[in-house]
Design a protein around this motif. Structure first.
Motif, PDB file in Angstrom:
ATOM      1  N   VAL A  72       1.125  -5.416  17.262  1.00 60.69           N
ATOM      2  CA  VAL A  72       1.830  -6.451  16.505  1.00 60.69           C
ATOM      3  C   VAL A  72       2.934  -5.810  15.677  1.00 60.69           C
ATOM      4  O   VAL A  72       2.700  -4.801  14.998  1.00 60.69           O
ATOM      5  N   LYS A  73       4.116  -6.383  15.722  1.00 56.82           N
ATOM      6  CA  LYS A  73       5.182  -6.009  14.806  1.00 56.82           C
ATOM      7  C   LYS A  73       4.966  -6.784  13.524  1.00 56.82           C
ATOM      8  O   LYS A  73       5.027  -8.025  13.514  1.00 56.82           O
ATOM      9  N   ILE A  74       4.683  -6.067  12.426  1.00 59.33           N
ATOM     10  CA  ILE A  74       4.335  -6.730  11.178  1.00 59.33           C
ATOM     11  C   ILE A  74       5.571  -7.365  10.554  1.00 59.33           C
ATOM     12  O   ILE A  74       6.608  -6.722  10.394  1.00 59.33           O
ATOM     13  N   GLY A  75       5.441  -8.648  10.186  1.00 53.38           N
ATOM     14  CA  GLY A  75       6.518  -9.331   9.494  1.00 53.38           C
ATOM     15  C   GLY A  75       6.329  -9.307   7.992  1.00 53.38           C
ATOM     16  O   GLY A  75       7.282  -9.119   7.233  1.00 53.38           O
ATOM     17  N   MET A  82       4.157   5.484  19.869  1.00 50.23           N
ATOM     18  CA  MET A  82       5.267   5.006  19.052  1.00 50.23           C
ATOM     19  C   MET A  82       5.179   5.621  17.650  1.00 50.23           C
ATOM     20  O   MET A  82       4.090   5.710  17.076  1.00 50.23           O
ATOM     21  N   ARG A  83       6.326   6.028  17.115  1.00 48.35           N
ATOM     22  CA  ARG A  83       6.384   6.524  15.738  1.00 48.35           C
ATOM     23  C   ARG A  83       6.653   5.344  14.796  1.00 48.35           C
ATOM     24  O   ARG A  83       7.570   4.553  15.024  1.00 48.35           O
ATOM     25  N   ILE A  84       5.824   5.237  13.773  1.00 45.73           N
ATOM     26  CA  ILE A  84       5.971   4.138  12.820  1.00 45.73           C
ATOM     27  C   ILE A  84       5.895   4.669  11.400  1.00 45.73           C
ATOM     28  O   ILE A  84       5.403   5.773  11.153  1.00 45.73           O
ATOM     29  N   LYS A  85       6.350   3.848  10.464  1.00 49.97           N
ATOM     30  CA  LYS A  85       6.230   4.143   9.040  1.00 49.97           C
ATOM     31  C   LYS A  85       5.146   3.259   8.455  1.00 49.97           C
ATOM     32  O   LYS A  85       5.075   2.058   8.761  1.00 49.97           O
ATOM     33  N   ALA A  86       4.267   3.835   7.613  1.00 50.16           N
ATOM     34  CA  ALA A  86       3.148   3.085   7.057  1.00 50.16           C
ATOM     35  C   ALA A  86       2.744   3.665   5.706  1.00 50.16           C
ATOM     36  O   ALA A  86       3.115   4.794   5.360  1.00 50.16           O
ATOM     37  N   ALA A  87       1.961   2.881   4.945  1.00 48.29           N
ATOM     38  CA  ALA A  87       1.466   3.304   3.636  1.00 48.29           C
ATOM     39  C   ALA A  87       0.029   3.778   3.784  1.00 48.29           C
ATOM     40  O   ALA A  87      -0.853   2.988   4.137  1.00 48.29           O
ATOM     41  N   VAL A  88      -0.224   5.062   3.509  1.00 46.01           N
ATOM     42  CA  VAL A  88      -1.542   5.649   3.712  1.00 46.01           C
ATOM     43  C   VAL A  88      -2.162   6.036   2.383  1.00 46.01           C
ATOM     44  O   VAL A  88      -1.489   6.534   1.473  1.00 46.01           O
ATOM     45  N   LEU A  89      -3.454   5.793   2.260  1.00 46.17           N
ATOM     46  CA  LEU A  89      -4.241   6.260   1.124  1.00 46.17           C
ATOM     47  C   LEU A  89      -4.939   7.537   1.557  1.00 46.17           C
ATOM     48  O   LEU A  89      -5.821   7.517   2.415  1.00 46.17           O
ATOM     49  N   ASN A  90      -4.559   8.654   0.959  1.00 47.49           N
ATOM     50  CA  ASN A  90      -5.160   9.942   1.320  1.00 47.49           C
ATOM     51  C   ASN A  90      -6.404  10.261   0.518  1.00 47.49           C
ATOM     52  O   ASN A  90      -7.275  11.002   0.975  1.00 47.49           O
ATOM     53  N   LYS A  91      -6.501   9.698  -0.698  1.00 47.70           N
ATOM     54  CA  LYS A  91      -7.646   9.966  -1.565  1.00 47.70           C
ATOM     55  C   LYS A  91      -7.872   8.781  -2.491  1.00 47.70           C
ATOM     56  O   LYS A  91      -6.923   8.262  -3.075  1.00 47.70           O
ATOM     57  N   MET A  92      -9.133   8.341  -2.611  1.00 46.24           N
ATOM     58  CA  MET A  92      -9.465   7.252  -3.513  1.00 46.24           C
ATOM     59  C   MET A  92      -9.594   7.754  -4.948  1.00 46.24           C
ATOM     60  O   MET A  92      -9.785   8.938  -5.199  1.00 46.24           O
ATOM     61  N   GLY A  93      -9.510   6.802  -5.885  1.00 50.14           N
ATOM     62  CA  GLY A  93      -9.792   7.113  -7.277  1.00 50.14           C
ATOM     63  C   GLY A  93      -8.623   7.638  -8.079  1.00 50.14           C
ATOM     64  O   GLY A  93      -8.814   8.106  -9.210  1.00 50.14           O
ATOM     65  N   ALA A 146       2.340  -1.468   7.414  1.00 52.32           N
ATOM     66  CA  ALA A 146       2.976  -0.636   8.435  1.00 52.32           C
ATOM     67  C   ALA A 146       3.976  -1.474   9.211  1.00 52.32           C
ATOM     68  O   ALA A 146       3.892  -2.708   9.234  1.00 52.32           O
ATOM     69  N   GLU A 147       4.910  -0.787   9.853  1.00 57.88           N
ATOM     70  CA  GLU A 147       5.900  -1.503  10.651  1.00 57.88           C
ATOM     71  C   GLU A 147       5.271  -2.165  11.868  1.00 57.88           C
ATOM     72  O   GLU A 147       5.681  -3.260  12.282  1.00 57.88           O
ATOM     73  N   TYR A 148       4.271  -1.499  12.451  1.00 60.71           N
ATOM     74  CA  TYR A 148       3.540  -2.020  13.611  1.00 60.71           C
ATOM     75  C   TYR A 148       2.068  -1.701  13.429  1.00 60.71           C
ATOM     76  O   TYR A 148       1.703  -0.732  12.742  1.00 60.71           O
ATOM     77  N   ALA A 149       1.201  -2.497  14.068  1.00 65.00           N
ATOM     78  CA  ALA A 149      -0.237  -2.224  14.039  1.00 65.00           C
ATOM     79  C   ALA A 149      -0.827  -2.559  15.403  1.00 65.00           C
ATOM     80  O   ALA A 149      -0.454  -3.566  16.023  1.00 65.00           O
ATOM     81  N   THR A 150      -1.730  -1.708  15.859  1.00 65.82           N
ATOM     82  CA  THR A 150      -2.508  -2.007  17.052  1.00 65.82           C
ATOM     83  C   THR A 150      -3.886  -2.449  16.595  1.00 65.82           C
ATOM     84  O   THR A 150      -4.568  -1.726  15.855  1.00 65.82           O
ATOM     85  N   VAL A 151      -4.292  -3.656  17.008  1.00 68.63           N
ATOM     86  CA  VAL A 151      -5.535  -4.259  16.520  1.00 68.63           C
ATOM     87  C   VAL A 151      -6.290  -4.890  17.684  1.00 68.63           C
ATOM     88  O   VAL A 151      -5.738  -5.107  18.765  1.00 68.63           O
ATOM     89  N   SER A 152      -7.546  -5.216  17.438  1.00 69.97           N
ATOM     90  CA  SER A 152      -8.323  -5.967  18.417  1.00 69.97           C
ATOM     91  C   SER A 152      -7.773  -7.379  18.539  1.00 69.97           C
ATOM     92  O   SER A 152      -7.334  -7.984  17.545  1.00 69.97           O
ATOM     93  N   GLN A 212       1.526 -10.856  -4.010  1.00 68.28           N
ATOM     94  CA  GLN A 212       2.794 -10.242  -3.642  1.00 68.28           C
ATOM     95  C   GLN A 212       2.732  -9.928  -2.142  1.00 68.28           C
ATOM     96  O   GLN A 212       1.666  -9.652  -1.598  1.00 68.28           O
ATOM     97  N   VAL A 213       3.898  -9.952  -1.517  1.00 67.40           N
ATOM     98  CA  VAL A 213       3.966  -9.750  -0.066  1.00 67.40           C
ATOM     99  C   VAL A 213       4.985  -8.671   0.247  1.00 67.40           C
ATOM    100  O   VAL A 213       6.133  -8.736  -0.214  1.00 67.40           O
ATOM    101  N   VAL A 214       4.551  -7.648   1.017  1.00 65.55           N
ATOM    102  CA  VAL A 214       5.478  -6.661   1.563  1.00 65.55           C
ATOM    103  C   VAL A 214       6.141  -7.272   2.794  1.00 65.55           C
ATOM    104  O   VAL A 214       5.445  -7.716   3.721  1.00 65.55           O
ATOM    105  N   VAL A 215       7.445  -7.318   2.785  1.00 68.19           N
ATOM    106  CA  VAL A 215       8.198  -7.916   3.900  1.00 68.19           C
ATOM    107  C   VAL A 215       8.901  -6.815   4.664  1.00 68.19           C
ATOM    108  O   VAL A 215       9.559  -5.946   4.078  1.00 68.19           O
ATOM    109  N   PHE A 216       8.748  -6.827   5.980  1.00 66.60           N
ATOM    110  CA  PHE A 216       9.345  -5.797   6.840  1.00 66.60           C
ATOM    111  C   PHE A 216      10.588  -6.362   7.525  1.00 66.60           C
ATOM    112  O   PHE A 216      10.615  -7.514   7.929  1.00 66.60           O
TER     113      PHE A 216
END
Length: 337
Positions: free
Chosen positions: A40-43, A1-12, A149-155, A333-337
């Motif tokens: 899970v579809k993130i709410g 599945m293609r999803i949109k998410a917030a990624v950290l590519n580099k710290m600092g 992210a819009e969706y997440a696969t988790v344990s 603060q809460v990101v709402v999808f």
């Protein structure tokens, strides 16, 4: 599945984050759940200092990594072996998956799960897998969740089922503990937050910016508090918490300072005053048992976590949200999808 998410590519990356944009909103490939896993579809997902400490490099994690670990959502797909959830169930995420078999888990201390800690440090799910990919390369998971992210696969071990009637943006706030106390003393550098603390039941408030704050607190409480909780992840805050704890009292730290920071204390006080110093992770709770209890307390009006919500954001506003968190201008603060 293609999803949109917030990624950290580099710290600092230095603030202001609205300008430097440490979190990039990109598209990723998300695998279907494997054995014992759930999609899970993130709410909604909360912005936390634990995310901020990865962004600023104070808690090193492998990158690239999709951040976010305080979240609620709806079960989208079930992997093999998951028979106690169904599609459409509402769940909240727990940022330490509990294997259920190691010594801490067997002792009823899932926050200290050993395989869970290893997986979190490596940026994987509990199984050791990475289910996020970008251009054919693996992307790391944050604390087994990666919830910005819009969706997440988790344990499955990272999820607790909740009542569907609870709004998901409020459910995302539940990392809470309720305790009865005769007197509650709130200490913060922000007078605005101290005002909120009074509204939520604090009987006394103090700004530690005062040079006599320790003496003032000890005088007001008749020699100090029985239990002091340090939540800021600051050695200075921990030092103050220890100094305002009375003889025979307990100082608890639940903040997460950089791993190089150390806390010095006068050792003789531990003996002569029978002091206790301890840490607490995830509120030292058993999430599968306690989160439903907290939700029930909230619904009865006994645990008003909704009052902690400073604002709702779109995913594209997340960097500005972390600026407000960094500057101490927001509680949650809460990101709402």
């Amino acid at each position: 599945m293609r999803i949109k998410a917030a990624v950290l590519n580099k710290m600092g990356v230095e603030p202001p984050y609205a300008k430097t944009k440490p979190l990039s909103i990109e598209e990723f490939d998300l695998d279907d759940p494997g054995h014992g896993e759930v999609m899970v579809k993130i709410g909604a997902a909360g912005l936390c200092h634990s995310d901020l400490s990865v962004i600023d490099g104070n808690r090193p994690r492998p990158t690239p990594m999709v951040l976010g670990h305080e979240a609620a959502g709806v079960v989208e797909k079930l992997g093999p072996g998951v028979d106690d959830l169904k599609v459409g169930d509402h769940v909240v995420m727990v940022f330490v998956p509990s294997c259920g078999h190691c010594v801490p888990c067997a002792e009823g201390r899932p926050a200290l799960c050993e395989p869970g800690a290893v997986a979190n440090g490596a940026g994987t799910l509990l199984s050791g897998a990475r289910r996020l990919h970008r251009n054919g390369s693996d992307v790391h998971h944050h604390l087994g969740c990666s919830a910005f992210a819009e969706y997440a696969t988790v344990s499955r071990r990272s999820l607790v089922k909740i009542d569907k009637e609870l709004p998901l943006d409020e459910a995302a706030l539940f990392g809470a503990v309720a305790v009865g106390a005769r007197r509650v003393v709130a200490v913060d550098l922000s007078d605005e937050k101290l005002g909120l603390a009074r509204q939520l039941g604090a009987t006394d408030t103090f700004n530690p910016g005062s040079p006599n704050a320790v003496d003032e607190i000890r005088a007001a409480t008749g020699g100090g508090v029985e239990f002091a909780f340090e939540m800021a992840g600051s050695v200075r805050a921990m030092d103050l918490a220890y100094k305002i704890t009375r003889r025979g009292g307990t100082t608890v730290t639940a903040g997460l300072p950089p791993p190089t920071h150390t806390f010095a204390l006068t050792q003789v006080n531990l003996v002569a005053e029978e002091r206790t110093v301890k840490g607490s992770y995830i509120g030292t709770c058993v999430p599968s048992r306690d989160l439903p209890r907290y939700i029930e307390l909230y619904r009865r009006g006994k645990l008003p976590v909704d009052r902690l919500m400073s604002g709702r954001l779109k995913l594209e506003e997340i960097n500005a949200g972390f600026d407000r968190l960094h500057e101490g201008k927001a509680v949650r603060q809460v990101v709402v999808f």
